[in-house]
Design a protein around this motif. Structure first.
Motif, PDB file in Angstrom:
ATOM      1  N   ASP A  98       1.745  -3.768  -9.570  1.00 36.73           N
ATOM      2  CA  ASP A  98       0.492  -3.448  -9.574  1.00 36.73           C
ATOM      3  C   ASP A  98       0.030  -2.419  -8.740  1.00 36.73           C
ATOM      4  O   ASP A  98      -0.872  -1.533  -8.996  1.00 36.73           O
ATOM      5  N   TYR A  99       0.506  -2.396  -7.554  1.00 33.49           N
ATOM      6  CA  TYR A  99       0.088  -1.292  -6.628  1.00 33.49           C
ATOM      7  C   TYR A  99       0.740   0.086  -7.111  1.00 33.49           C
ATOM      8  O   TYR A  99      -0.083   1.091  -6.769  1.00 33.49           O
ATOM      9  N   ILE A 100       1.781   0.267  -7.519  1.00 34.86           N
ATOM     10  CA  ILE A 100       2.349   1.585  -8.146  1.00 34.86           C
ATOM     11  C   ILE A 100       1.417   1.994  -9.155  1.00 34.86           C
ATOM     12  O   ILE A 100       0.807   3.129  -9.409  1.00 34.86           O
ATOM     13  N   ALA A 101       1.128   0.942 -10.202  1.00 34.74           N
ATOM     14  CA  ALA A 101       0.259   1.056 -11.380  1.00 34.74           C
ATOM     15  C   ALA A 101      -1.378   1.760 -10.781  1.00 34.74           C
ATOM     16  O   ALA A 101      -1.843   2.673 -11.238  1.00 34.74           O
ATOM     17  N   ARG A 102      -1.669   1.163  -9.778  1.00 35.12           N
ATOM     18  CA  ARG A 102      -3.069   1.435  -9.105  1.00 35.12           C
ATOM     19  C   ARG A 102      -3.177   3.056  -8.471  1.00 35.12           C
ATOM     20  O   ARG A 102      -3.686   3.461  -8.817  1.00 35.12           O
ATOM     21  N   GLY A 103      -1.815   3.198  -8.038  1.00 35.61           N
ATOM     22  CA  GLY A 103      -1.647   4.675  -7.345  1.00 35.61           C
ATOM     23  C   GLY A 103      -1.739   5.542  -8.597  1.00 35.61           C
ATOM     24  O   GLY A 103      -2.310   6.357  -8.185  1.00 35.61           O
ATOM     25  N   GLU A 157       0.928  -1.167   0.030  1.00 38.11           N
ATOM     26  CA  GLU A 157       0.090  -0.118   0.024  1.00 38.11           C
ATOM     27  C   GLU A 157       0.950   1.328   0.063  1.00 38.11           C
ATOM     28  O   GLU A 157       0.369   2.285  -0.519  1.00 38.11           O
ATOM     29  N   ALA A 158       1.909   1.242   0.647  1.00 44.35           N
ATOM     30  CA  ALA A 158       2.960   2.231   0.559  1.00 44.35           C
ATOM     31  C   ALA A 158       3.355   2.626  -1.022  1.00 44.35           C
ATOM     32  O   ALA A 158       3.582   3.896  -1.089  1.00 44.35           O
ATOM     33  N   ASP A 179       9.239  -1.101  -9.907  1.00 42.39           N
ATOM     34  CA  ASP A 179       9.710  -0.487  -8.329  1.00 42.39           C
ATOM     35  C   ASP A 179      10.931   0.427  -8.450  1.00 42.39           C
ATOM     36  O   ASP A 179      10.996   1.528  -8.041  1.00 42.39           O
ATOM     37  N   VAL A 180      12.118  -0.443  -9.010  1.00 39.72           N
ATOM     38  CA  VAL A 180      13.286   0.586  -9.086  1.00 39.72           C
ATOM     39  C   VAL A 180      14.121   0.105 -10.183  1.00 39.72           C
ATOM     40  O   VAL A 180      14.146  -1.028 -10.927  1.00 39.72           O
ATOM     41  N   ILE A 181      14.727   1.188 -11.076  1.00 38.85           N
ATOM     42  CA  ILE A 181      15.488   0.934 -12.219  1.00 38.85           C
ATOM     43  C   ILE A 181      17.066   0.929 -11.712  1.00 38.85           C
ATOM     44  O   ILE A 181      17.350   1.975 -10.873  1.00 38.85           O
ATOM     45  N   THR A 182      17.806   0.076 -11.824  1.00 41.06           N
ATOM     46  CA  THR A 182      19.347  -0.178 -11.530  1.00 41.06           C
ATOM     47  C   THR A 182      19.948   0.332 -12.850  1.00 41.06           C
ATOM     48  O   THR A 182      20.415   1.486 -13.126  1.00 41.06           O
ATOM     49  N   VAL A 189       0.611   4.630  -2.138  1.00 40.33           N
ATOM     50  CA  VAL A 189       0.560   6.263  -1.765  1.00 40.33           C
ATOM     51  C   VAL A 189       1.571   7.026  -2.451  1.00 40.33           C
ATOM     52  O   VAL A 189       1.549   8.187  -2.884  1.00 40.33           O
ATOM     53  N   LEU A 190       2.882   6.485  -2.718  1.00 40.31           N
ATOM     54  CA  LEU A 190       3.886   7.179  -3.148  1.00 40.31           C
ATOM     55  C   LEU A 190       3.465   7.684  -4.873  1.00 40.31           C
ATOM     56  O   LEU A 190       3.804   8.624  -5.058  1.00 40.31           O
ATOM     57  N   ALA A 191       3.068   6.493  -5.207  1.00 41.02           N
ATOM     58  CA  ALA A 191       2.538   6.781  -6.765  1.00 41.02           C
ATOM     59  C   ALA A 191       1.498   7.916  -7.049  1.00 41.02           C
ATOM     60  O   ALA A 191       1.657   8.595  -7.795  1.00 41.02           O
ATOM     61  N   ARG A 192       0.794   8.053  -5.834  1.00 41.69           N
ATOM     62  CA  ARG A 192      -0.508   9.192  -5.967  1.00 41.69           C
ATOM     63  C   ARG A 192       0.364  10.518  -5.636  1.00 41.69           C
ATOM     64  O   ARG A 192       0.022  11.231  -6.406  1.00 41.69           O
ATOM     65  N   VAL A 193       1.393  10.491  -4.945  1.00 39.69           N
ATOM     66  CA  VAL A 193       2.053  11.907  -4.626  1.00 39.69           C
ATOM     67  C   VAL A 193       2.626  11.926  -5.908  1.00 39.69           C
ATOM     68  O   VAL A 193       2.637  13.107  -6.272  1.00 39.69           O
ATOM     69  N   PHE A 194       3.284  11.171  -6.542  1.00 38.59           N
ATOM     70  CA  PHE A 194       4.060  11.541  -7.698  1.00 38.59           C
ATOM     71  C   PHE A 194       3.216  11.959  -8.587  1.00 38.59           C
ATOM     72  O   PHE A 194       3.401  13.077  -9.359  1.00 38.59           O
ATOM     73  N   ALA A 195       1.900  11.332  -9.012  1.00 44.01           N
ATOM     74  CA  ALA A 195       1.121  11.834 -10.134  1.00 44.01           C
ATOM     75  C   ALA A 195       0.546  13.102  -9.801  1.00 44.01           C
ATOM     76  O   ALA A 195       0.367  14.077 -10.533  1.00 44.01           O
ATOM     77  N   LEU A 196       0.352  13.281  -8.539  1.00 45.43           N
ATOM     78  CA  LEU A 196      -0.112  14.644  -8.031  1.00 45.43           C
ATOM     79  C   LEU A 196       0.744  15.859  -8.256  1.00 45.43           C
ATOM     80  O   LEU A 196       0.490  16.885  -8.869  1.00 45.43           O
ATOM     81  N   GLU A 197       2.093  15.444  -8.037  1.00 45.57           N
ATOM     82  CA  GLU A 197       3.024  16.599  -8.227  1.00 45.57           C
ATOM     83  C   GLU A 197       3.533  16.789  -9.531  1.00 45.57           C
ATOM     84  O   GLU A 197       4.025  17.732 -10.085  1.00 45.57           O
ATOM     85  N   GLN A 198       3.024  15.849 -10.810  1.00 39.74           N
ATOM     86  CA  GLN A 198       3.117  16.064 -11.866  1.00 39.74           C
ATOM     87  C   GLN A 198       1.898  16.869 -12.693  1.00 39.74           C
ATOM     88  O   GLN A 198       2.166  16.990 -13.963  1.00 39.74           O
ATOM     89  N   ALA A 199       0.977  17.381 -11.852  1.00 40.76           N
ATOM     90  CA  ALA A 199      -0.099  17.995 -12.672  1.00 40.76           C
ATOM     91  C   ALA A 199       0.363  19.133 -13.503  1.00 40.76           C
ATOM     92  O   ALA A 199      -0.334  19.594 -14.383  1.00 40.76           O
ATOM     93  N   GLY A 200       1.624  19.864 -13.134  1.00 40.57           N
ATOM     94  CA  GLY A 200       1.892  20.825 -14.087  1.00 40.57           C
ATOM     95  C   GLY A 200       2.782  20.358 -15.138  1.00 40.57           C
ATOM     96  O   GLY A 200       3.325  21.387 -15.910  1.00 40.57           O
ATOM     97  N   THR A 201       3.324  19.343 -15.258  1.00 45.03           N
ATOM     98  CA  THR A 201       3.983  18.995 -16.199  1.00 45.03           C
ATOM     99  C   THR A 201       3.534  18.075 -17.267  1.00 45.03           C
ATOM    100  O   THR A 201       2.122  17.648 -17.306  1.00 45.03           O
ATOM    101  N   ASP A 202       4.032  17.521 -18.501  1.00 47.21           N
ATOM    102  CA  ASP A 202       3.455  16.930 -19.605  1.00 47.21           C
ATOM    103  C   ASP A 202       3.721  15.323 -19.570  1.00 47.21           C
ATOM    104  O   ASP A 202       3.336  14.665 -20.138  1.00 47.21           O
ATOM    105  N   PHE A 203       4.128  14.901 -18.165  1.00 47.75           N
ATOM    106  CA  PHE A 203       4.383  13.510 -17.880  1.00 47.75           C
ATOM    107  C   PHE A 203       3.404  12.541 -18.494  1.00 47.75           C
ATOM    108  O   PHE A 203       3.799  11.556 -19.090  1.00 47.75           O
TER     109      PHE A 203
END
Ligand code: ZN
Length: 236
Positions: free
Chosen positions: A134-139, A90-91, A196-199, A94-108
């Motif tokens: 799946d959880y990241i995608a859902r957020g 579930e964490a 989740d992570v790009i190495t 939360v992070l994915a939602r915060v990210f998406a919210l913060e992109q509101a002013g960009t073209d991402f």
């Protein structure tokens, strides 16, 4: 709701996924200080081509690529381990939602038709009980309204651990581990694939190359964390 939460928190305290401090009633998975101080990677957008996007250049029809934060140090490691191994997916929402919210002013998210989580091998999924992607995608979907599609490709082979391999060996190790099973669904569409992570990006690249077999598809990439080096290189 908050009374119920206060009651439940009294008996079953919840802890921050990053610093392990006790959460306040209104906080979800992270304390507000950690959410504020998490070392974001700034997505600049437009014509600025970031380091992460360059990992995919010349290999797939990449449109945009970014990660939410830099993977460095104990606290960011703890976030990913909690999400992946310690039953706190579930964490990731939360992070994915915060990210998406913060992109509101960009073209991402501009023009993206669907979100595709990187699939886990069946065996691994059964063992873990869930796929953290799946959880990241859902957020992302909850915040943007873009639908999640998880039946276009499968992970055919459960590749062995990559930890001790160098960059070239990693690329070889993940070759052909994914299989596109539903190309019609993404033909001529712009899809966002998430991990989740790009190495080194080798697993994601292998997946993206398989997705790219669908005619006319274009691809963007998102991961919660980026473990590579954020060097500001000049454009070639
Ligand atoms: Zn915290």
């Amino acid at each position: 709701m908050s009374l119920l939460r206060a009651f439940s928190d009294f008996f079953f305290p919840r802890y921050c996924c990053m610093c392990e401090r006790r959460l306040a009633v209104a906080e979800e998975e992270f304390c507000s200080k950690c959410l504020r101080t998490l070392n974001r990677i700034e997505y600049e957008g437009g014509e600025v081509h970031g380091v992460i996007e360059r990992l995919f250049w010349g290999r797939i029809p990449i449109v945009r690529a970014t990660s939410m934060f830099q993977y460095e140090g104990e606290q960011t490691r703890r976030i990913l381990h909690n999400i992946k191994y310690f039953d706190r997916p579930e964490a990731a929402v939360v992070l994915a939602r915060v990210f998406a919210l913060e992109q509101a002013g960009t073209d991402f998210f501009d023009g993206i038709d669907m979100i595709i989580p990187l699939p886990l091998a069946k065996q691994k999924r059964r063992k873990r009980g869930y796929n953290q992607c799946d959880y990241i995608a859902r957020g992302l979907s909850l915040q943007t309204g873009i639908p999640v599609v998880d039946d276009v490709a499968i992970r055919a082979v459960n590749n062995p651990t990559q930890t001790h391999l160098d960059h070239e060996q990693r690329k070889e190790n993940v070759k052909g581990i994914f299989q596109l099973v539903n190309p019609g669904k993404i033909a001529d569409r712009h899809v966002l694939i998430v991990d989740d992570v790009i190495t080194t990006g080798s697993t994601l690249l292998s997946f993206a190359e398989e997705i790219a077999k669908a005619p006319g598809v274009s691809i963007s990439v998102f991961s919660l964390a980026f473990a590579g080096q954020m060097v500001k290189a000049a454009l070639p």
